[in-house]
Each structure stands twice: as C-alpha cells, then as structure tokens.
Scaffold this active site. Structure first.
Site, PDB file in Angstrom:
ATOM      1  CG  HIS A  10      -0.102   0.037   2.502  1.00  0.00           C
ATOM      2  ND1 HIS A  10       0.660  -1.023   2.930  1.00  0.00           N
ATOM      3  CD2 HIS A  10       0.093   1.022   3.407  1.00  0.00           C
ATOM      4  CE1 HIS A  10       1.282  -0.696   4.043  1.00  0.00           C
ATOM      5  NE2 HIS A  10       0.950   0.548   4.356  1.00  0.00           N
ATOM      6  CG  ASP A  11       3.493   2.356   2.575  1.00  0.00           C
ATOM      7  OD1 ASP A  11       2.425   2.979   2.704  1.00  0.00           O
ATOM      8  OD2 ASP A  11       4.093   1.818   3.527  1.00  0.00           O
TER       9      ASP A  11
HETATM   10  C1  NOJ Z   1       4.565   2.370   7.258  1.00  0.00           C
HETATM   11  C2  NOJ Z   1       3.213   2.148   6.667  1.00  0.00           C
HETATM   12  O1  NOJ Z   1       3.313   1.118   5.723  1.00  0.00           O
HETATM   13  C3  NOJ Z   1       2.775   3.450   6.071  1.00  0.00           C
HETATM   14  O2  NOJ Z   1       1.621   3.325   5.304  1.00  0.00           O
HETATM   15  C4  NOJ Z   1       2.585   4.437   7.198  1.00  0.00           C
HETATM   16  O3  NOJ Z   1       2.319   5.717   6.670  1.00  0.00           O
HETATM   17  C5  NOJ Z   1       3.828   4.542   8.081  1.00  0.00           C
HETATM   18  N1  NOJ Z   1       4.421   3.279   8.360  1.00  0.00           N
HETATM   19  C6  NOJ Z   1       3.478   5.163   9.389  1.00  0.00           C
HETATM   20  O4  NOJ Z   1       2.729   4.265  10.158  1.00  0.00           O
END
Ligand code: NOJ
Length: 627
Positions: free
Chosen positions: A390-391
């Site tokens: 999702h990132d």
């Molecule tokens: C990693 C997560 O995968 C991401 O989506 C999030 O914004 C950051 N950690 C902060 O929790």
C-alpha cells in the site's frame, strides 16, 4: 501463457521429485556437479519448514478491498465475502492493513484504540467471524501492528498531553523547547518528518509548552519505548489479538521503536532547509534488540505465529541477519526497501525525496535480488518477497511496462520472479490481476494520501513535474479500489455510492470477473494461480532451495537457478526489457514448463539451439528433473 498439455505431461514426469524430496535429503549434494559444487550453495536443511515459510500471504488494504455496507469504503465483511476468491488463488494467510479505530489521518496507521474496530469497517464480532471463516478454509489472519506511534487522539496521548505531571506523560517523547533570540520556542533539534520533509518532527503543545516527537505526521505521536509500562501495554495488545485467534503480525516500522536518547542534531544534507532527515538517529537505536527480545520472550514465543517487521532506513546486512536469524533472531522476517527503492534518488520533486524517479536496469535488479537471496540463504535468515504494497506503486508500472500492449506480459513476468525466489511470498491486492498505476491525466484532487497533500506545489512547471512523479511513485497508486468486475465503480461499491477514492479508469478491462472465468485461461489471475501451485508443489526447490545466478553479465536478462536438496533444478529466465534479447541456455537437458507468451514454450523447445530468443518482457521457467 502456459502450454496446458505439456504442463500436465511435465508435472507427471517429475512427481517423484516432489514426493521424494524428503527421502533424498541424505543425498543432498547429488546432481549439483553441473554447476560446480563449490559455487552452488544448496538450501538449508529442510528441518525448519515452518508453515509461514511456504505460506502465500495476501495483503488487504481494507479501505479499498470490498464495500459491503455501501459507504464507499471497504469493510471486514467485504473481506469475508471474498475468501473463496483468495482460496482459489492459493492464498494461505490474509494480512490486513490496520482496521482498528482511527481518525484515518494516515488511513489507519494512526490508531486511537487497538482493541476496537473502526466502525465503518465493522466490529470485533465481524473479525471473529472472519477468523472462523478463514479457519474453515485452512487459512489464517495476520494483523498489522502499529506500535511505534499512536494517533494523537488515542486516550494515552490525550492523557499524556494534558499535564506534565500526568502519569502517562512519559508514555510519549516530550522535550523542552529551545528558544530563539526573540524568545520564541523552537524544536529541540533539527529532525524532519518522514511524510513531510519540510516540517519539523517536533510538534509544539500550547498547554504544556513542550514539544512531542512525531516521526511521520503531527497526528502520529511516537510512543516512548524506554518506559516499561508502554512495553507492557503493547504486549497486552499482542496477547489480546493472539488470544482471539490471529496468527501473527506485520509490524509497522518496528525498527523505529528504539531511538538515540541524546537526540542530536542531524547532519545538514538539504542545504537551506531548517529540518533535516534524521533516520540515522531514530531508527535502529541502541535498545532495539533488547525490546524485540523482550517482546518475543513475553509474548510471541508462547504462540504459534509469524512475524514480519517493516524495517526502513537500515543498510547493514549483519544487522538484518541479527533480527531474523532463525536460531537467535527476534522476528521471522523483515521487509527491506532495497528493491522498491531501485529508482529512488534525491531531488526530482521539491520537498520530497521519496518521489524521485531515477534510472535502473536489469543489472541493478539482479544485484539487489541476488544479494538478498544470498544474505538470507547463506546467513541462516529468511526472506520476505514482495514487489507491491500500500506504500508502493503498482509493480507492472514500476518495473515493467503498463501499456495495453505489455501490461499482461509484464505482470506475468513479475509473477514468475516472485513465485520462484526463496522466502515467504507476499501478494498485494490487485497484483494478481495486473492492476496498474492511476492514469497520468488524473488531477491532484484524486490523490488522497496525506503525503501527497503535504507536498503539492502551486507553480505550473513544478506541478507538471510533480504530476509525473506522483503517477510513478505516489502511494495512492496502490490504493485505488479493487476491480472486481466491469460494472460502475468496478464492483467495489454500488454505482450510486461514491468510493472514497476513484476507481482506476481501466476497470472495464482489468477486473477479477473477466480474469477468473474458466475460459480466461491466459489471464494474469490464472497465471498467478498456476505459479502459486507450482511453487507449493515444488517447495523443496522453489521455496527452500539454493539460489545461484546464471549468465551474470547479460545486459537484458535476469536468470537464475533454484536447487532442491534432491538436486532437482529450476531455471528462471526473465527478459526485463521492452526489446528482444538473447540468453544462452546451459546444457542441462531442461524441460521448459512455463512462459508468459502463448507460444513461448513451443518456440523455445523447437529452437534447436542453446541460444534462446526472448521477446519484450518474455519469461520462461524450466526444470531439470533430478537424476
Ligand atoms: C509504514 C506504513 O506502511 C505506512 O503506510 C505508514 O504511513 C507509516 N508506516 C506510518 O505508520
């Protein structure tokens, strides 16, 4: 495409390899002579075949998976509804991104109550039912554990910020201000925020006139792991979920829990900016091993579960190995960032290094992947395998070519790679359909992520540049709703409902209904399904086996061999370019069993020479049966 009849033939001819691989352990070096026994390292002993190593884990981003209560966001019951789809794909474990109660500033990675479900997603009873339904199908649930920080709306933080003498004051990281010449309060040091590079990671609190530390956004206040009460509260959360039947955790930025307690200023690497990247000071701190060891002893060792730690900002192999070493490590595996950052370089878009789009080629891919295979196989650790989450942008857009002409070939090429490497396989929702990044034409208003909202510039030239970078790198690319069918909103939610995020315009073509039809034998979904089966049936080589590169200097083709203890070899040949390429086959009597072009197997078999001609993004898999 898979040669269906040949597929059946070759499977039949080698069933002994699979069935007997345990029996053949004592002859584990048999058959590796062709490569040179000194060079080839076979897999580790298979005595350590824990369930999570061969498991296929499927990550669900709840907001975007399946909306059953018609509010435009996915929900827990929406996951339960699709379990047969996942089972058919070959999924063993579902990992749910956070479903806990949250103000959703960072889509659930800002938790306000670890023991309650975000109401639009459902209730604890819905989760119990999900666990039950998974169990009925022989599947398990893994939760996302976000305990480096909480939401600033968590009752712990509300108490902590209420006064300096509150018992929970020390549950978070509070520091006195520095003062400038005018006597105005200034942050205690120059560290910047991860999701907003231009901002300080210290947030001033008017009530108590001190700063609290928040590595990601002001609404995600970091917990103070130095305080034993905080750690005890975290272990209590772990027990709560494990006792409910959860089978493990993906641990969000878990290497940030220990920080350099002297909080020194970071070196200036962005001249002219008041706040600087400081992850070298707040990741992998001095007490990380101690904290993880305690968590393991206090809780994890008492359950049959799996752990995967997300670990950015760590570049030392030895450190990784200490964390995941199978004998005395702390977690089963970690997510590293080297592959997904293959094209990251500073400076493409003002304000955010993560959005840069640099060049890379097959030699970078080969270097990174073989490095990680080696580190873990040789060092007694265990890999996680992922190309999407999702990132990250969609993998076919990131590593291949997502044009209509090549999207399917590229998606299948990546599937061939991911299902034939050593480690636990993680598939992200929609990856099995070859979903791609959002269209370039989409305006900034379609991007919902706080990271993007922090950085969008006003000026036209920068905006154009930013648009290209966002289309390549923004986290939103992986967050568009699942495309279930060709109905309006892609079947994610009813037509009359507005989804929380726009559905990718290609849903009439790229969708699950079209790809799961029995007659769609060549769909990306069916290709993934067959590869997952192949991986499971030949886990001795494909999951646990040794890894060695072949043709290491080929400018276009990434190729490698996986070797089972039985001596059985699997060869994987992947043209990671948009042009034709050649690859010279070793004389191993290979049987070609899979390829992503309809006539790929026929061509390679009838080629009559050892020189294999590959078309753009063409991949092939072959086996040399055990002798
Ligand atoms: C990693 C997560 O995968 C991401 O989506 C999030 O914004 C950051 N950690 C902060 O929790």
């Amino acid at each position: 495409m898979w040669g269906r009849s040949r597929w059946a033939e070759t499977r039949g001819s080698c069933c002994l390899c699979r069935v007997d691989q345990f029996l053949m352990l004592k002859h584990s070096r048999v058959g590796i002579g062709l490569l040179g026994a000194s060079k080839m390292s076979v897999g580790k002993s298979h005595t350590d075949r824990q369930w999570w190593k061969e498991a296929v884990v499927y990550q669900i981003y709840p907001a975007s998976f399946n909306d059953t209560n018609n509010d435009g966001r996915g929900d827990v019951n929406g996951v339960t509804e699709k379990l047969d789809y996942l089972k058919d794909l070959g999924v063993d474990v579902v990992w749910l991104s956070p479903i806990y109660d949250s103000p959703q500033v960072d889509n659930g990675y800002d938790i306000a109550d670890y023991k309650k479900i975000y109401p639009p997603y459902g209730t604890l009873e819905d989760v119990d039912r999900l666990i039950q339904e998974l169990g009925r199908r022989g599947m398990k649930l893994v939760m996302d554990l976000v305990v480096n920080h909480t939401s600033d709306q968590h009752p712990w933080f509300l108490e902590s910020r209420s006064s300096k003498s509150n018992p929970k004051r020390d549950w978070y990281i509070w520091r006195k201000p520095k003062y400038d010449v005018e006597g105005k309060p200034r942050p205690p040091n120059n560290w910047n925020q991860i999701l907003g590079e231009a901002h300080s990671a210290w947030i001033f609190d008017e009530t108590t006139q001190e700063y609290y530390f928040a590595a990601f956004t002001p609404q995600q206040s970091d917990l103070n792991w130095e305080n034993p009460d905080v750690r005890a509260a975290v272990y209590d959360i772990l027990r709560f979920w494990l006792d409910r039947g959860v089978a493990g955790f993906r641990m969000d930025v878990i290497n940030l829990i220990s920080k350099d307690q002297s909080f020194p200023d970071a070196e200036v690497v962005i001249p002219g900016q008041p706040y600087q990247p400081a992850t070298q000071h707040f990741a992998n701190g001095p007490r990380l091993h101690e904290f993880l060891g305690e968590m393991r002893r206090e809780v994890l060792d008492k359950y049959d579960q799996m752990t995967v730690g997300e670990m950015p900002f760590i570049y030392d192999d030895k450190e990784f190995l200490k964390i995941v070493h199978q004998k005395d490590g702390f977690l089963n595996m970690v997510f590293h960032f080297e592959l997904v950052d293959i094209d990251s370089e500073r400076g493409d878009v003002p304000g955010d290094a993560r959005m840069s789009v640099g060049n890379w080629d097959v030699s970078d891919l080969r270097r990174i992947i073989s490095r990680w295979q080696r580190i873990m196989i040789d060092g007694g650790g265990w890999n996680s395998l992922y190309c999407e989450n999702h990132d990250q942008p969609r993998s076919v857009s990131h590593y291949c070519d997502d044009s209509d002409e090549y999207r399917e070939y590229g998606s299948k090429l990546l599937a061939m790679m991911e299902t034939t490497l050593s480690g636990t396989l993680f598939v992200y929702q929609g990856e099995e359909l070859g979903m791609r990044n959002v269209p370039l034409a989409w305006g900034p208003e379609e991007y919902k992520d706080i990271e993007v909202n922090e950085m969008y510039p006003n000026d036209q030239e920068k905006l154009q540049k930013a648009r290209r970078a966002l289309r390549a790198k923004a986290r939103d690319n992986g967050r568009t709703p699942m495309q279930w069918d060709s109905s309006p909103n892609g079947g994610f939610c009813p037509e009359e409902v507005t989804p929380w995020m726009r559905v990718n315009d290609d849903y009439p073509v790229v969708n699950a209904a079209a790809q799961t039809k029995p007659e769609a034998t060549s769909s990306v979904y069916h290709f993934w399904q067959r590869l997952v089966t192949l991986r499971k049936e030949n886990a001795g080589a494909l999951v646990h086996g040794g890894f060695e590169l072949i043709d290491e200097t080929n400018p276009d083709v990434f190729s490698y061999v996986r070797v089972a203890d039985s001596g059985e070899k699997w060869v994987v040949v992947l043209n990671f370019t948009g042009h034709s390429a050649t690859w010279e086959s070793p004389k191993w009597g290979l049987q070609w069993v899979a390829g992503n072009y309809a006539d790929g197997l026929d061509k390679v078999q009838s080629g009559g020479t050892d020189l294999v001609h590959l078309r753009p993004w063409e991949g092939l898999i072959a086996r040399q049966p055990c002798n």
